[in-house]
Scaffold this motif. Sequence first.
Motif, mmCIF file in Angstrom:
data_model
loop_
_atom_site.group_PDB
_atom_site.id
_atom_site.type_symbol
_atom_site.label_atom_id
_atom_site.label_comp_id
_atom_site.label_asym_id
_atom_site.label_seq_id
_atom_site.Cartn_x
_atom_site.Cartn_y
_atom_site.Cartn_z
ATOM 1 N N LEU A 6 2.776 16.998 32.319
ATOM 2 C CA LEU A 6 2.051 15.766 32.038
ATOM 3 C C LEU A 6 0.800 15.764 32.897
ATOM 4 O O LEU A 6 0.886 15.770 34.133
ATOM 5 C CB LEU A 6 2.910 14.537 32.356
ATOM 6 N N THR A 42 -3.207 14.126 33.648
ATOM 7 C CA THR A 42 -4.022 12.921 33.506
ATOM 8 C C THR A 42 -5.485 13.319 33.563
ATOM 9 O O THR A 42 -5.936 13.904 34.547
ATOM 10 C CB THR A 42 -3.723 11.908 34.632
ATOM 11 N N SER A 68 -2.394 7.211 38.837
ATOM 12 C CA SER A 68 -1.945 7.303 37.445
ATOM 13 C C SER A 68 -0.741 8.229 37.310
ATOM 14 O O SER A 68 0.245 7.905 36.642
ATOM 15 C CB SER A 68 -3.100 7.802 36.574
ATOM 16 N N GLN A 69 -0.822 9.403 37.944
ATOM 17 C CA GLN A 69 0.275 10.361 37.857
ATOM 18 C C GLN A 69 1.528 9.834 38.551
ATOM 19 O O GLN A 69 2.646 10.023 38.061
ATOM 20 C CB GLN A 69 -0.149 11.699 38.494
ATOM 21 N N GLU A 112 2.427 6.728 38.951
ATOM 22 C CA GLU A 112 3.034 5.681 38.122
ATOM 23 C C GLU A 112 3.813 6.295 36.965
ATOM 24 O O GLU A 112 4.917 5.853 36.631
ATOM 25 C CB GLU A 112 1.959 4.734 37.589
ATOM 26 N N ALA A 113 3.246 7.337 36.347
ATOM 27 C CA ALA A 113 3.952 8.013 35.249
ATOM 28 C C ALA A 113 5.246 8.629 35.757
ATOM 29 O O ALA A 113 6.288 8.553 35.093
ATOM 30 C CB ALA A 113 3.051 9.087 34.637
ATOM 31 N N ARG A 167 7.857 5.829 36.429
ATOM 32 C CA ARG A 167 8.367 5.260 35.174
ATOM 33 C C ARG A 167 9.322 6.244 34.484
ATOM 34 O O ARG A 167 10.383 5.855 33.999
ATOM 35 C CB ARG A 167 7.198 4.900 34.254
ATOM 36 N N ASP A 168 8.924 7.508 34.437
ATOM 37 C CA ASP A 168 9.806 8.522 33.843
ATOM 38 C C ASP A 168 11.118 8.615 34.613
ATOM 39 O O ASP A 168 12.195 8.752 34.023
ATOM 40 C CB ASP A 168 9.116 9.895 33.850
ATOM 41 N N GLN A 174 11.510 15.546 38.022
ATOM 42 C CA GLN A 174 10.074 15.264 38.074
ATOM 43 C C GLN A 174 9.472 15.963 39.287
ATOM 44 O O GLN A 174 10.039 15.896 40.386
ATOM 45 C CB GLN A 174 9.795 13.762 38.197
ATOM 46 N N TYR A 187 3.854 17.048 36.788
ATOM 47 C CA TYR A 187 2.695 16.157 36.743
ATOM 48 C C TYR A 187 1.530 16.949 37.320
ATOM 49 O O TYR A 187 1.292 16.972 38.529
ATOM 50 C CB TYR A 187 2.997 14.863 37.512
ATOM 51 N N LYS A 205 2.195 15.198 25.339
ATOM 52 C CA LYS A 205 1.286 14.472 24.467
ATOM 53 C C LYS A 205 1.420 14.939 23.011
ATOM 54 O O LYS A 205 0.964 14.271 22.104
ATOM 55 C CB LYS A 205 -0.149 14.661 24.944
#
Length: 1005
Positions: free
Chosen positions: A252, A254, A353-354, A356-357, A360-361, A512, A555, A704
């Motif tokens: 993932l 960003t 941003s990363q 937070e992703a 959440r994941d 992660q 990430y 994505k």
Amino acid sequence: MILNYEKLPYQHKAVKAVVDTLSDHDDMANEMVLEPELLDESVQAALLDNGQKYPGKDYLKPFPQFNIEMETGTGKTMVYLQTIMALHKRFNENKFVIVVPSRAIKAGVEDSLDKLKVYLSDIYNTDKYHYFVYDSKQISELQNFAGSSFEIMLTTVQAFNKSTNVINQEYNEGFFGGKPLDQIRDAHPTVIIDEPQSVDGAKAGKEAIASLNPKVTLRYSATHKDRQYPLLFEFGPVQAYQAHMVKHIETLGTEVNTNGNVAFVQLKEKPVPVGNSLQAKVVAYKQVGDEYKKRTITLNQNDNLFEKTRTPQYKSLGHVIEINRADDFVEFENGKRATLGDNEGEAQIWIQSQMEALIRDHLDRELAMQDQGIKVLSLIFLDEVKNYRVYTADGAKKGKYAQLFENIYQRVLHSNPKYKKLYNYNVPVDEVHDGYFAQDKATKKKPAMYRDTKGDTKKDETAYDAIMKDKEGLLTQYIPGKPETDTKAAKLRFIFSHSALREGWDNPNVFQIMTITTPKNDLTRRQKIGRGLRIPVNQKGERVYNDKQNVVTIYASETFEAFANGLQKEYLQDGVISNKIDENTFAGLIIEKTPSEQEENDNDIAMSSFGTVTDVAEEQPEKPKIMHKITNEESDGFAHVLQETKVTNSQGAVTNTGMRSLTQEKKQQIIKKATEKGINQEAASSMMDYFAKQYKAPVIENRKEKEKVKIINRDNPYLDDLWEKIAKKVNYRVKFKESALINDIVNGDNPLADIQLEKMTAVQTRAKINLNKANVTNELISTNTEHLENSDLPILDITRQLADQVGLTKEAIIKMILKTNEKKHDFIRSIKLNPALFVQRAKANIKAHESKLLNQSLVYVLNGEKWSKTDLKPFDAAKNTLWLVPDKGLKKTLFDKIAVNSDEERKFANQLVNEDKIKYFLKLPHWFKVPTPFGNYNPDWAILAEKDGSQRLYFIAETKSTLDRTKLRNDENARINAGQRAYEAQGLEDVIFKAPVVVVGNLEI
């Protein structure tokens, strides 16, 4: 929790490859075969079996060394510890030295040695080892190493690779007046090297290993650099993925776009010399119409970025004052530097941003897995420790990333009421994360300080003690109300580290991984994904195999394409894959082939120098196979065929399009074309098999590129009818007894008595030696072949070996041999003609009978449970696996798209849509499984058809590329047979099981 240890077939094969090689593939051998010529023949036979290249004989000097490749996360330590046990049991080898490159790995291996001691002793039915970790302050422990006991010494290479090491010092007293190292040298140990590319990649490391005076050295790694040693076993990335023994990988990324609001400047690539100066390419915002977009800008000395881009944010930078190729940066007048790969100016936005992703994941995965007993962990690599933990005179305080994490965690946790179901919902935020770093101890003048280290110094041990010695604690779920789970380790879910955890620490429940690193950080992509590849375990310590959820997310600080391309480059550099096929690709591959006429003639000429054995050819026997090493010329010829058939491009590089075109039919065309060019048929087939096996890289999913698969209509009456018929769950039982197996082996078809054994022989060659002043010659006089009988071999030795290999008791083996001898009175005597061959052929015979009886006696019964229709839910799948259901088919199935695994499934789905007799069909979800003795079976399709316009037929079907069951793998056939039995169970009579099917017509509606 206590970790359970699973017996994995590939690990058994890795152990067996070593033992077979060192025994010359003789099941009766009880001493290592170390005589160079014999060992080399055994190695070539092993490489032939495993489809590996022969590197030449240099590996034998100064002592034999072998490579064993184990992908990260597949149990490398377990494999070499099992190998130690096998060598001890088989050859009575008692002295072993395990050499590791760092304290990090040493801590992990020590933990395994401690926890596996009893388990390994039990499964190998032999005595327990005594192990010790070499410590220069406890040098006296070496004196025990020279005795007769079963000893394992664990050490880092740094402990003995310098003349100044304690172990290399001369002592006048103790150690018999010599060096402590002499105790090891005199024991002539078997040496295990863990991560040899880091242990003896340089000259000093090789000299250090040689100083141990090894009997043989076994080298275990996922990334071997020294390829001059034979590869006895390979379980690399490709094999691990194909066997579903590691998690899948997704990345993932960003891509930040501040539209020129931030003075973002990034050095795109290393500066290059142009004339007498350097030139650099940077990525910066440039005015394009009324927008600011990221573009590549070329800069020379004294250039002004504002003038080149017309972006106001760059006014303050001034001119370029330095372009540096050594350290890779561009510096401007105001002191700002643009560095390679660094997203200076937008870094904080990217990190936020990363992170937070990731959080959440993490929470979403916890929701999905907590009822399965799987604790989810996240790992975050830092650029500098001080960004996580700041040290002051008053003690340690939270750094900016720790504060950022806590703020984002609290916000995400409370953003959705679904997270209230989490066991950890009420755990204080400062207890869910922590950092593991090497520590400088506190003194009166300064507080304890943590350091940016890589895990190879003494000071790292404090960090590793914390995580290595409570591995089970980290895997334990915190459950409110259960005091035994109310621990620091159980509550900890997010782990921050510097590069210290890059190797030697593999926690199976890491899902992660994020890296906040500088461009100079040397953490490779393989090391990043390596921390999260292991299959997760539940609270019972059992691995949980589920391809849908076993995914590690990276990430990345780069785009998906850049990460994938970079990972491929690392695989290329490590020799895991190769993107160019040429004269070297297949050269050295050992194969068996029928000799050509020229080779036969050469052999006849060679034999004639010894005289004529016979002048009469009574009957032409089948030509014996010979060992053949693929030549550079043959490799080059086959490489050109791959180019001509568009599998590789004009430069010989493997392409995705070419690999996708490689059907079975095309493979045969390539082999035929190669033979037309003069390449031997067997050589061409072997090169084709090797190419198809080797030239695949692990697939990394771009998240994505995933797409939601939606439900169209859950209330279809056909679905209700079909689901009611197929949703009943079953259990199985096997009813045959050992006595039935023995009877079948003795009296059934293909009985033990029918085993044919070639006799062992001794060929006596009589020759006359002639001496003269010029040379010594020999003259063959006669040969005499004697058939040997091993009358000294006890029958018990054979029964033990067979019992170990087929899973029966020795008593059962003895009984079937004695009963067979009653029917065929010379049976036991015939065994003694060639006992090793008998063991192999008897093993195959017994296993065939076991499989037959297992299928015959397999009985299924309904267990009263049903699959719930509510479990049929929307899901995400990779776009390239999805087949869009045409409008005509939307009334016939549940989802708007179907996840297919092959072209055959895609064609079959299209036929289901267009066949009027098919009223409804469903691609069965991954969780719809039929239990079998051979592993869970997930059929492909559930189908409802109408015959003659009224009679309803219900099918469970399995699509394959062929109807010929002989072309399917044994495990596929076993599962199909079990599926057939399952749908014969009382209560499932209305369901017709069809397998294999290729087209809808095979359903015979």
